[in-house]
Design a protein around this motif. Structure first.
Motif, mmCIF file in Angstrom:
data_model
loop_
_atom_site.group_PDB
_atom_site.id
_atom_site.type_symbol
_atom_site.label_atom_id
_atom_site.label_comp_id
_atom_site.label_asym_id
_atom_site.label_seq_id
_atom_site.Cartn_x
_atom_site.Cartn_y
_atom_site.Cartn_z
ATOM 1 N N ILE A 30 -6.593 20.049 -7.754
ATOM 2 C CA ILE A 30 -5.450 19.574 -6.965
ATOM 3 C C ILE A 30 -4.641 20.753 -6.441
ATOM 4 O O ILE A 30 -4.212 20.772 -5.276
ATOM 5 C CB ILE A 30 -4.575 18.631 -7.807
ATOM 6 C CG1 ILE A 30 -5.340 17.340 -8.120
ATOM 7 C CG2 ILE A 30 -3.270 18.307 -7.077
ATOM 8 C CD1 ILE A 30 -4.611 16.408 -9.064
ATOM 9 N N ALA A 54 -11.316 15.802 -7.751
ATOM 10 C CA ALA A 54 -10.804 16.373 -9.003
ATOM 11 C C ALA A 54 -11.374 15.622 -10.206
ATOM 12 O O ALA A 54 -11.741 16.232 -11.225
ATOM 13 C CB ALA A 54 -9.280 16.321 -9.017
ATOM 14 N N SER A 55 -11.478 14.297 -10.090
ATOM 15 C CA SER A 55 -12.047 13.489 -11.182
ATOM 16 C C SER A 55 -13.526 13.811 -11.384
ATOM 17 O O SER A 55 -13.999 13.921 -12.520
ATOM 18 C CB SER A 55 -11.869 11.996 -10.875
ATOM 19 O OG SER A 55 -10.514 11.652 -10.753
ATOM 20 N N THR A 65 -12.282 9.751 -17.600
ATOM 21 C CA THR A 65 -12.688 10.538 -16.428
ATOM 22 C C THR A 65 -13.731 9.789 -15.596
ATOM 23 O O THR A 65 -13.680 9.807 -14.357
ATOM 24 C CB THR A 65 -13.248 11.909 -16.838
ATOM 25 O OG1 THR A 65 -14.284 11.728 -17.818
ATOM 26 C CG2 THR A 65 -12.163 12.799 -17.407
ATOM 27 N N ILE A 98 -8.763 19.104 -13.422
ATOM 28 C CA ILE A 98 -8.090 18.247 -12.441
ATOM 29 C C ILE A 98 -6.925 18.982 -11.796
ATOM 30 O O ILE A 98 -6.751 18.965 -10.568
ATOM 31 C CB ILE A 98 -7.616 16.946 -13.107
ATOM 32 C CG1 ILE A 98 -8.822 16.074 -13.485
ATOM 33 C CG2 ILE A 98 -6.678 16.171 -12.194
ATOM 34 C CD1 ILE A 98 -8.477 14.830 -14.270
ATOM 35 N N LEU A 127 -8.071 13.533 -5.180
ATOM 36 C CA LEU A 127 -8.052 13.008 -6.552
ATOM 37 C C LEU A 127 -9.459 12.620 -7.006
ATOM 38 O O LEU A 127 -9.828 12.830 -8.170
ATOM 39 C CB LEU A 127 -7.119 11.796 -6.632
ATOM 40 C CG LEU A 127 -5.629 12.075 -6.435
ATOM 41 C CD1 LEU A 127 -4.844 10.767 -6.412
ATOM 42 C CD2 LEU A 127 -5.092 12.985 -7.532
ATOM 43 N N ALA A 172 -13.804 17.153 -13.147
ATOM 44 C CA ALA A 172 -13.498 17.025 -14.579
ATOM 45 C C ALA A 172 -14.659 16.372 -15.325
ATOM 46 O O ALA A 172 -15.009 16.775 -16.439
ATOM 47 C CB ALA A 172 -12.224 16.209 -14.763
ATOM 48 N N THR A 206 -11.099 6.097 -8.085
ATOM 49 C CA THR A 206 -10.706 6.877 -6.906
ATOM 50 C C THR A 206 -11.773 6.811 -5.815
ATOM 51 O O THR A 206 -11.457 6.867 -4.628
ATOM 52 C CB THR A 206 -10.444 8.343 -7.283
ATOM 53 O OG1 THR A 206 -11.580 8.878 -7.993
ATOM 54 C CG2 THR A 206 -9.196 8.466 -8.156
ATOM 55 N N THR A 257 -13.084 8.451 -11.838
ATOM 56 C CA THR A 257 -14.007 8.806 -10.764
ATOM 57 C C THR A 257 -14.407 7.569 -9.969
ATOM 58 O O THR A 257 -14.425 7.577 -8.734
ATOM 59 C CB THR A 257 -15.260 9.490 -11.347
ATOM 60 O OG1 THR A 257 -14.864 10.673 -12.044
ATOM 61 C CG2 THR A 257 -16.235 9.867 -10.241
#
Length: 370
Positions: free
Chosen positions: A116, A330-331, A301, A112, A327, A334, A308, A305
């Protein structure tokens, strides 16, 4: 528990259960052990992944601690399940995620942070923090090629790890009496997995998070599984819209990708939140302690996901879209990065164990001795 290694202890407990058979109507595990006299490593791998951790046997058993037999099938099979994941994963240093909760959390958090940081370095502020409208608005923040390349690399990496582990699992759990199955075994296993047939605790529901039977775990599990399925359908339709029909996102609220994505996102948020709530209240005695952090990382996570993703939809016409989209990406990164080393792998081995079980049930009922 007596001072035995994992497989010796699992063998000891399963032999006692096989002699008792009080719980034989609860789940497939107890029907599967009846065809064996003792249990080698492959048997333990198989039975541990056939176990759905419903815990009905634990609360029904008269030989649980402090009884001298110290029977705790959910716990010992949970520990064996983690050992299956660890031994069949790759590379070795990442397979330790199944035993060391810190590695799992650092991996997810690190991915993450990296995504970012790359977004802040590579995307100009006037683009990241501005509103973008019209077809291709998302790609003005994050190029399509960058999103697809990163996602596909992580996705196929996870698939490769699962295929490698699944093939080894299938080989190591094959009994000397088993023959190859047919299409019926596969269909029965998939139906049992998707319908979570064995999360009923022998009837009224799993005694989870405590000894009282409840359907909540099955409900949250269904919301999570079918939420993921709906989001997969949404992504697939969006791919067809864009690459075959040449219609760029964002799509109207009444379009198929948005409808499936919204239904899936809401289901995932409810399912993961419900699971976290249940786990926080869960009885620790029948639980494999090393699995707790792995479960939480997966649920958080996956929930992030979904959350977001929904926020990206809600704020897609505002200047907040760029930040939320980063974001969200990034989720997703991950989630994909931890997929081979977290709770996601249970689906692979659970399906294979259920197929093995269905094949077992179609064989002449002979006893296997090792």
């Amino acid at each position: 528990m007596p001072d035995l290694n994992l497989f010796e202890e699992a063998n000891r407990q399963l032999i006692i259960c096989n002699a008792c058979r009080y719980c034989e109507g609860f789940c497939p595990v107890f029907r599967a052990i009846e065809t064996r006299r003792d249990f080698d490593k492959g048997d333990v791998f198989y039975l541990s992944n056939l176990c759905h951790d419903c815990r009905a046997c634990y609360y029904a058993c008269m030989f649980t601690p402090p009884h001298e037999f110290a029977i705790n099938i959910p716990k010992i099979l949970g520990e064996a399940r983690l050992e299956t994941y660890r031994r069949l994963s790759w590379p070795d240093f990442l397979s330790q995620c199944f035993k060391n909760r810190a590695i799992t959390m650092r991996l997810a958090f690190g991915v993450i942070v990296v995504v970012i940081a790359l977004a802040l370095l590579l995307i100009r502020p006037n683009i990241l923090f501005s509103a973008h409208l019209g077809p291709g608005a998302f790609y003005q923040v994050a190029p399509y090629l960058a999103m697809v390349t990163g996602g596909m690399v992580l996705f196929f990496y996870a698939i490769a790890i699962w295929v490698r582990g699944g093939s080894r699992f299938w080989s190591e759990t094959r009994s000397i009496l088993q023959k190859q199955g047919d299409g019926r075994a596969l269909l029965e296993a998939i139906g049992a997995a998707l319908g979570v047939r064995y999360l009923q605790g022998g009837g009224p529901g799993c005694p989870y998070p405590d000894e009282h039977p409840s359907a909540l775990r099955r409900i949250y599990h269904n919301l999570t599984v079918w939420g993921l399925a709906a989001d997969f359908v949404s992504t697939t339709i969006a791919f067809i819209y864009q690459d075959f029909l040449h219609r760029l996102p964002p799509y109207p609220l009444t379009s198929a990708p948005v409808i499936f994505g919204t239904v899936g996102g809401i289901a995932l948020i409810i399912g993961t939140t419900g699971f976290i709530f249940l786990k926080a209240k869960s009885d620790p005695d029948p639980e494999a302690s090393d699995a707790i952090a792995m479960d939480y990382v997966f649920l958080i996570t996956l929930g992030l996901t979904a959350l977001t993703g929904m926020l990206t939809l809600i704020f897609r016409l505002t200047a907040a879209m760029g930040t939320i989209l980063v974001l969200h990406l990034a989720s997703i990164a991950a989630l994909f990065a931890t997929a081979p080393y977290g709770k996601f792998v249970h689906f692979v081995y659970r399906i294979l164990a259920l197929i093995r079980y269905e094949i077992d049930q179609r064989q002449p009922q002979q006893h296997v001795g090792h």
